[in-house]
Design a protein around this motif. Structure first.
Motif, short mmCIF file in Angstrom:
data_model
loop_
_atom_site.label_atom_id
_atom_site.label_comp_id
_atom_site.label_asym_id
_atom_site.label_seq_id
_atom_site.Cartn_x
_atom_site.Cartn_y
_atom_site.Cartn_z
N UNK A 145 1.61 5.68 9.69
CA UNK A 145 1.41 4.96 8.45
C UNK A 145 2.00 3.56 8.53
N UNK A 167 5.37 0.12 6.04
CA UNK A 167 3.96 0.37 5.73
C UNK A 167 3.32 -0.86 5.09
N UNK A 187 -0.76 1.21 0.13
CA UNK A 187 -1.69 2.35 0.18
C UNK A 187 -1.18 3.56 -0.57
N UNK A 188 0.10 3.55 -0.97
CA UNK A 188 0.68 4.70 -1.68
C UNK A 188 1.18 4.28 -3.06
N UNK A 190 2.23 6.04 -5.30
CA UNK A 190 3.40 6.81 -5.74
C UNK A 190 4.59 6.61 -4.82
N UNK B 323 -1.77 6.76 4.97
CA UNK B 323 -0.73 6.67 3.94
C UNK B 323 0.50 7.44 4.44
N UNK B 324 1.55 7.46 3.62
CA UNK B 324 2.77 8.16 4.05
C UNK B 324 2.52 9.66 4.18
N UNK B 369 -3.72 9.59 -6.69
CA UNK B 369 -2.49 9.32 -7.41
C UNK B 369 -2.77 8.86 -8.84
N UNK B 370 -1.97 9.35 -9.77
CA UNK B 370 -2.06 8.94 -11.17
C UNK B 370 -3.43 9.17 -11.79
N UNK B 457 -5.33 2.72 -12.72
CA UNK B 457 -4.32 3.72 -13.04
C UNK B 457 -4.02 3.89 -14.52
N UNK B 458 -3.30 2.96 -15.09
CA UNK B 458 -2.77 3.22 -16.42
C UNK B 458 -3.55 2.57 -17.55
#
Lengths: 368, 667
Positions: A145, A167, A187-188, A190, B323-324, B369-370, B457-458
């Motif tokens: 990542x 990242x 890319x994240x 969250x 992504x992570x 996400x979200x 998102x929001x």
């Protein structure tokens, strides 16, 4: 419409021809502190392969569009989604994010020298005859990542070393023999990154991660060798801000409640363009802030002083001529049509407007 | 279970909507109009007196276009532009009369295909193997007995699947087809129709489509040309449909069917400088079950009820985004319950009224996400009166739409409640000539999709629906002659469409975040001409010839826009199709030509945004054979005969010359 383009092409050829007198020995051009114009990189729209390069010549006041095409006939175009541009020595470096490439051209003629493929390439900076390029694509380990910073020799234009950073790395700055990389983690949603990675360029090793804020973006060095770092926030309850890093201690010393979409530093001033959206109506509110790097305070009502900022629809890029201190602000308009570059004098009074290509983003000044 | 609760709700809405008409549907005078215009099993002959223009492809003509997908066939309709990203698996959506693809609803056996997520339907997913008729209506047709939701759209693209058809006292029909050709295509399919008793029959249809999808393309920029091969363009898909039909002495028509489609495809992406290859992949699983019940009660009242449940699963994988938590993989599941009750009552011989009510409940789940997990309640109703006099026909409707969304957030989108009128008139001035004039006016909506509203998102912001006004005036003329042709049909239409509150995306804060706004206005002036002629040239030789031409001036009329009064992207001023068929004894030949004029791929009409016109020629030749009671057909088709390299969508090259072989057995 077609005729107008011909005129532009011819005009650009005139400009190039006038620059071409010593084009036989481009590497011998010695910079002297006189600016004679600027290149402007138009980002273009994603997947439309329509980034372009413009050149404005101060002496003739000719604003020439699409000069990369004109300078490189019958070869491939600049490509898709330009993201950054810089001149170092005799060469012009253009980062083409959507085309996964770094275009290297002659700084005077804009003739292509080399194309280097780098996946998801983002930004570029230089130090001691080396280029440092940030990229989301990890060339050491494609399944990681983390992004990378690639070091290239500016004479041979080949890669020398590569180091893994955080990242989705964005902006780069150099202080002494240290490279500062702003990581976004974009890319994240969250799990944004929140650090600036510090790399020792001699050993090419990471020496520190400075905790700043989520989703970092631009990073610029001031005259005192300290850094201004912007973040994009999370587009919700965490608003975009600007942070000040003291590079002696490598810690965040100050922050400013100023949104930054682009910024540049000239003399003792940070010139910042930014946009926030009003809740409910989503009306865009643009700001043109200036921060004094000595006092670290925002000065007055901004760097545009004649009220003409209200004509700017979508501020997109900002640059300041290092010699004249004239300020160039680019306007992306509706993000789908030709943009504008508006030139202000050092006192913030509008001098001239020129029509650019699509999404004018980045400006670099050329010296004689 | 939420779904069950909604179901009960739906049934109640249903029952209530019945009552008023049931009460006054007592009388029983047989009505000829009824019989005349609502036989769904048979292909309609062109009705020149319809109040709105419509175009239909069916039967042999549809077969001979040798199109691979519904999208290929729809290209022959005038006023329809297919936005085609190229290749076997490339997205193909329809845009009718310049209004944007979300203004056309796509009906499959009378019910709109679920698409609350993005408002468009990929027509490339629908092969013609089980489709017997494709129609395009620029408004509401005259049948009255139709679901209400479709009446809130500007245009209707209707796909009718095959109904059981038994010939020569046979109790079954078997058909097996194998198609192969360019792109590594392997496409076997089977159709089995079986009669159980005099009123009951079933049909099973299944096909497998596999292709590597690779093709040569040309990359051109700045007078620099190089060729490449389209990679990651493969598809592996299965479609299966099974249906049970009950058809009883023209008073009862019912079916229940299940549909399943599954595909895995590569997304070859945009071809740009230094980047010809993209590794993204898409998986789809679409399931639905649909029951239709149609009953003539007494002699004046007809009821048509639909129930449908659909479940659409999509998975997207992008190896270029790590992504992570690893390579980006998103899955989406859209579920929808659709209930519709349509009723028609003949008040007088010349006066028919209709009332339809639909309730649709849609949910969308995604592992992004979200995510806001939107739910949508969609009520629509349509009340129509249709007057059919000797020289005059009038269709007047009032359509109602109410949309209520719910999301996982403290801020909710405001409800949408609108009344939308429609009126159409057709006038046949001469007793002896098959000549009719028509005019119509319609208001319609394009409601914001889940992507428009809730992808960001929001800050889900309030969006108005796009609002469209359509004006149409035209004529139709059918002439049976002997010289120079046996019959000729000429139809012409002039139209003006206006779309306001157009939903347009803008980057907010950065290019990473887009916000949708009601900003645009588009005004479209158009004219189309369709000519069709038939001639018998020898005892067993027939020629059919068609020409369509469309002119469209589709301008951005958004005040203050940088591109005010410029032609909107991807809309050609001129487009045309020509097709001809020759049937001689057991041989058939087909020729078609499609022309799409110059366009711009971006709102600004400048040289940099210019897209070249494209024109392709397709030909095919086939022969029918008979061997031991088994009918056979073999056919060879060459598409893009002159190997033109072109792009419909900027940076998405289309295939050059390609071949197809078809062999079919019928028993």
């Amino acid at each position: 419409m077609y005729n107008k383009n011909i005129v532009f092409l011819l005009a650009s050829l005139v400009v190039i021809a006038s620059c071409r007198k010593n084009d036989q020995i481009p590497n011998n051009t010695q910079p002297i502190p006189v600016t004679n114009g600027f290149y402007l990189l138009n980002q273009g729209n994603m997947n439309q392969n329509n980034a372009s390069l413009d050149y404005f010549d101060y002496a003739s006041s000719v604003y020439a569009r699409n000069i990369f095409k004109a300078a490189n006939p019958n070869t491939d175009v600049l490509g898709d989604t330009g993201n950054d541009m810089a001149i170092y020595g005799s060469k012009l470096y253009v980062i083409m994010n959507g085309s996964n490439k770094l275009e290297i051209a002659d700084a005077i003629t804009a003739k292509r020298i080399k194309v280097v493929t780098i996946p998801n390439v983002r930004n570029i900076t230089f130090h001691k005859n080396k280029a440092y390029v940030s990229a989301y694509g990890n060339t050491l380990n494609a399944s990681s990542a983390n992004g990378v910073v690639i070091e290239m020799d500016t004479a041979t234009l080949s890669t020398t070393r590569t180091i893994e950073v955080g990242r989705q790395p964005e902006g780069l700055a150099i202080v002494g023999d240290q490279l500062y990389v702003a990581n976004s983690g974009g890319y994240d949603a969250k799990n944004y990154e929140r650090t600036v990675t510090v790399i020792n360029l001699n050993s090419f090793t990471k020496i520190k991660n400075i905790d700043v804020a989520i989703n970092l973006d631009k990073i610029k060095k001031d005259k005192e060798n300290n850094l201004y770092v912007s973040n994009r926030g999370n587009y919700n309850n965490i608003v975009p801000k600007l942070y000040f890093i003291d590079t002696k201690q490598n810690i965040v010393k100050d922050s400013f409640n100023i949104p930054v979409s682009n910024m540049t530093i000239a003399g003792d001033s940070v010139y910042i363009i930014g946009t926030v959206y009003k809740p409910v109506t989503f009306e865009a509110v643009h700001s043109f802030n200036i921060i004094n790097t000595k006092t670290r305070k925002a000065e007055g009502a901004g760097f545009i002083t004649d009220g003409t900022e209200k004509n700017i629809q979508s501020p997109y890029g900002v640059a300041v001529d290092p010699v004249t201190r004239n300020i160039m602000v680019t306007d992306a308009r509706d993000y789908q049509s030709s943009g504008n570059v508006i030139i202000y004098n050092a006192a913030g009074k509008k001098l001239q407007t020129y029509i650019t290509g699509l999404l004018p983003l980045s400006i670099v000044f050329t010296t004689k | 279970m939420l779904i069950v609760k909604r179901l009960v709700y739906a049934v109640i809405v249903w029952m209530v909507s019945f009552l008023p008409v049931l009460l006054y549907a007592q009388d029983s005078v047989y009505n000829e109009i009824l019989k005349d215009i609502e036989v769904t099993g048979k292909i309609q002959s062109p009705q020149i007196t319809t109040v709105i223009p419509s175009q239909t492809l069916s039967g042999k003509r549809l077969e001979q276009l040798n199109s691979y997908s519904v999208a290929d066939a729809v290209r022959y309709f005038s006023g329809a532009q297919i936005k085609d990203y190229g290749g076997m698996g490339g997205l193909k959506t329809i845009d009718v009369r310049g209004m944007g693809s979300q203004h056309t609803t796509v009906l499959y056996d009378g019910i709109a295909l679920a698409n609350a997520q993005n408002g468009t339907v990929d027509l490339g997913k629908f092969t013609l193997d089980n489709v017997q008729q494709i129609s395009l209506y620029h408004g509401q047709n005259d049948y009255l007995l139709q679901p209400a939701y479709a009446a809130t759209f500007s245009h209707i693209l209707s796909l009718q699947t095959r109904l059981p058809n038994f010939e020569n006292n046979k109790k079954y029909y078997l058909q097996s087809t194998f198609k192969t050709g360019s792109f590594g295509l392997l496409n076997p399919s089977v159709l089995w129709q079986q009669q159980i008793d005099s009123t009951l029959s079933f049909s099973i249809n299944a096909e497998w489509i596999k292709a590597h999808g690779r093709y040569q393309f040309q990359y051109s920029a700045n007078d620099f040309d190089t060729s490449g091969s389209r990679q990651n363009a493969g598809i592996d898909a299965v479609r299966a449909e099974a249906a049970l039909f009950k058809i009883k002495d023209s008073t009862t028509e019912a079916f229940t069917k299940i549909y399943y489609y599954q595909s895995q495809r590569g997304l070859p992406g945009a071809v740009v400088s230094n980047r010809f290859y993209h590794p993204q992949q898409l998986w789809d699983k679409n399931f639905f079950t649909h029951t239709q019940y149609k009953k003539l009660l007494g002699k004046k009242y007809t009821l048509l009820a639909h129930f449908k449940y659909s479940n659409d699963y999509t998975k997207y994988r992008d190896p270029e985004i790590v992504t992570s938590s690893g390579i980006l993989t998103n899955t989406y599941i859209q579920q929808e319950i659709y209930t519709s009750v349509a009723q028609k009552l003949s008040i007088k011989k010349w006066w028919t009224t209709g009332l339809s009510t639909d309730y649709i409940f849609t949910t969308l789940n995604a592992d992004i996400d979200n995510f806001l997990f939107p739910e949508r309640n969609n009520f629509s109703a349509s009340h129509s009166h249709y007057f059919r006099l000797q020289k005059l026909q009038i269709n007047a409707s009032l359509n109602f739409l109410h949309v209520k969304d719910k999301i996982n957030s403290s801020i909710q989108q405001e409800d949408i409640t609108r009344l939308l009128p429609f009126v159409g008139i057709s006038f046949k001035p001469f007793y002896n000539a098959q000549f009719a004039l028509r005019a119509s006016y319609k208001e319609s909506l394009r409601i914001p999709t889940f992507n428009d509203l809730y992808y960001t998102l929001y800050n889900s912001r309030y969006l108005e629906p796009e609002y469209a006004k359509q004006y149409n005036a035209g004529f139709s003329w059918i002439k049976k002659t002997n010289i120079p042709v046996d019959s000729i049909t000429v139809a012409g239409n002039f139209y003006y469409n206006e779309v306001t509150n157009k939903i347009i995306g803008f980057p907010s804060a950065s290019l990473f975040r887009w916000t949708m706004m009601n900003l645009g206005k588009v005004s479209i002036h158009g004219a189309e001409l369709n000519i069709s002629a038939d001639k018998k040239i020898a005892p067993e030789s027939f020629i059919n010839f068609n020409v369509n031409y469309t002119y469209e001036k589709a301008l951005n009329t958004t005040k203050g826009s940088d591109t005010y009064l410029q032609q909107i992207p991807y809309l050609p001023r001129h487009s045309s199709t020509v097709y001809g068929a020759l049937n001689h004894k057991k041989w058939h030949m087909h020729y078609s030509f499609i022309y799409t004029g110059e366009r711009y791929f971006s709102p600004e009409n400048i040289q940099e945004n210019y897209l070249q016109p494209w024109y392709t020629t397709d030909i095919s030749i086939g022969r029918e054979l008979k061997w031991n009671n088994v009918e056979q057909k073999i056919e060879i088709a060459i598409n893009n005969l002159f190997n033109q390299y072109f792009e419909v969508v900027k940076s998405y090259p289309m295939p050059g010359r390609n071949f197809k072989f078809i062999i079919q057995f019928k028993l």
